[in-house]
Scaffold this active site. Structure first.
Site, PDB file in Angstrom:
ATOM      1  N   ALA A  37     -33.156   5.682  -1.715  1.00  0.00           N
ATOM      2  CA  ALA A  37     -32.722   7.140  -0.982  1.00  0.00           C
ATOM      3  C   ALA A  37     -32.264   7.772  -2.246  1.00  0.00           C
ATOM      4  O   ALA A  37     -32.053   9.297  -2.417  1.00  0.00           O
ATOM      5  CB  ALA A  37     -31.894   6.186  -0.100  1.00  0.00           C
ATOM      6  N   ALA A 227     -25.520   2.872 -22.101  1.00  0.00           N
ATOM      7  CA  ALA A 227     -24.665   4.082 -22.556  1.00  0.00           C
ATOM      8  C   ALA A 227     -25.414   5.418 -24.046  1.00  0.00           C
ATOM      9  O   ALA A 227     -24.573   6.315 -24.917  1.00  0.00           O
ATOM     10  CB  ALA A 227     -23.334   4.068 -22.917  1.00  0.00           C
ATOM     11  N   ALA A 254     -26.946   5.597 -12.171  1.00  0.00           N
ATOM     12  CA  ALA A 254     -26.673   6.333 -12.644  1.00  0.00           C
ATOM     13  C   ALA A 254     -28.379   6.643 -12.379  1.00  0.00           C
ATOM     14  O   ALA A 254     -29.345   7.606 -12.870  1.00  0.00           O
ATOM     15  CB  ALA A 254     -26.165   5.918 -14.140  1.00  0.00           C
ATOM     16  N   ASP A 256     -31.328   5.970 -11.255  1.00  0.00           N
ATOM     17  CA  ASP A 256     -31.676   6.402  -9.662  1.00  0.00           C
ATOM     18  C   ASP A 256     -31.668   8.379 -10.078  1.00  0.00           C
ATOM     19  O   ASP A 256     -32.235   9.181  -9.659  1.00  0.00           O
ATOM     20  CB  ASP A 256     -31.425   5.904  -8.411  1.00  0.00           C
ATOM     21  CG  ASP A 256     -31.223   4.757  -8.616  1.00  0.00           C
ATOM     22  OD1 ASP A 256     -32.767   3.822  -9.071  1.00  0.00           O
ATOM     23  OD2 ASP A 256     -30.149   3.912  -7.802  1.00  0.00           O
TER      24      ASP A 256
END
Ligand code: CKP
Ligand code: MG
Length: 309
Positions: A37, A227, A254, A256
């Site tokens: 989603a 990161a 993050a 997705d």
């Protein structure tokens, strides 16, 4: 317009308002989430059409999921209501590792896990430009995994995010076998990271990972270094985009955002390096807020960040 169908389980997210162990958290904020989603929302923000193939409960949370996704421009006409409940997960933030989150699932036997090949409409899969799914959908049930197999067999083009969630597998060997099985069926764009690649191939290093994935038929590899940033590989092309240093509220979602933005741009013919830059910028924004998809930017807002930092 690029049209994608994504198969997976939308979930209700209950995100801790305060940091620390959940046993002492008093207040939770509700969001609509679930990897595929989130992916659809990010793809829609970057100009794609995205149909989510899924099941939700015939309950308040299921209606919340469908109304929210419709409001975000996702095609919800292939989401079915099922009499099992909508799955839920909680997010614990900044504990035990500051800057990271832990997810706790309450989804066994959920409506979403009852996704099955009968939900995969062949006409839809033939009509779309590409089909997307993740290792989460492989893990939630045998029928959901078969739905992915069916769709990938019919699809013109495929994109796949390994998203290995140890909590959803009996053991990592099962995850390895299931992901390799999908790769053998043909994946054009693979989205993954060193932790998952260690499970799948026993290697972590980006070049070595691409060499091995390429042997398995992958054309484009989006390799997320957390990161540090992310790489993209295609044939002899290789690009790296360092991550932005931003204040972390909750990193959930993050990956997705990065996958959805990259895939929408790649499928619409964008340069790889450009797609990578917008994808990294979008995932930077997602980690600054709670909720997996509210802060996914549109093209204009992503450009504002790319110019500013
Ligand atoms: O890899 P990401 O942090 O982008 O994925 C987050 C999503 O579907 C989140 O919404 C959660 O519900 C899940 O991944 C999952 O099932 O773990
Ligand atoms: Mg991920």
């Amino acid at each position: 317009m690029t049209w994608i169908a994504a198969l997976g389980e939308p979930l209700i997210e209950l995100n801790a308002l305060t940091r620390g162990p959940l046993r002492y958290v008093q207040f939770f904020e509700k969001h609509v989430a679930g990897s595929e989603a989130n992916f659809c929302i990010a793809a829609v923000m970057f100009g794609a059409r995205c149909s989510l193939v899924a099941r939700v409960g015939d309950d308040e949370f299921g209606r919340n999921v469908v109304e929210y996704l419709r409001g975000r421009g996702v095609d919800v006409s292939h989401i079915k209501f099922d009499n099992a409940p909508t799955g839920v997960f909680f997010v614990q933030r900044h504990y035990p590792v500051p800057g990271r989150s832990v997810m706790f699932y309450y989804r066994r036997g959920s409506a979403g896990s009852r996704l099955s090949p009968v939900d995969v409409d062949e006409a839809l899969i033939k009509a779309v430009d590409a089909v997307h799914s993740t290792g989460i959908t492989l893990a939630i049930s045998d029928s959901a995994r078969e739905a992915v197999h069916k769709a990938f067999e019919i699809a013109k083009r495929t994109t796949f995010d390994t998203n290995i969630r140890p909590a959803l597998w009996r053991n990592l060997e099962e995850a390895r076998v299931a992901v390799l099985d999908v790769l053998r069926r043909g994946v054009e764009v693979l989205i993954t990271d060193p932790d998952d690649t260690e499970v799948v191939l026993g290697v972590r290093e980006p070049e070595e990972a691409y060499r091995r994935y390429r042997e398995l038929g992958v054309e484009v590899l989006l390799y997320k270094m957390g990161a540090r940033g992310a790489y993209v590989f295609r044939g002899d092309e290789k690009y790296f985009k360092p991550a932005y240093s931003v204040p972390v509220e909750d990193p959930t979602g993050a990956g997705d955002a990065m996958a959805g933005v990259f895939t929408a741009m790649y499928l619409s013919g964008a340069e790889l390096e450009k797609a990578l830059a917008y994808a990294v910028a979008s995932s930077a924004l997602v980690v600054t807020v709670r909720g997996d998809n509210e802060a996914v930017p549109d093209v204009k807002d992503a450009e504002a960040l790319l110019r500013a930092l």
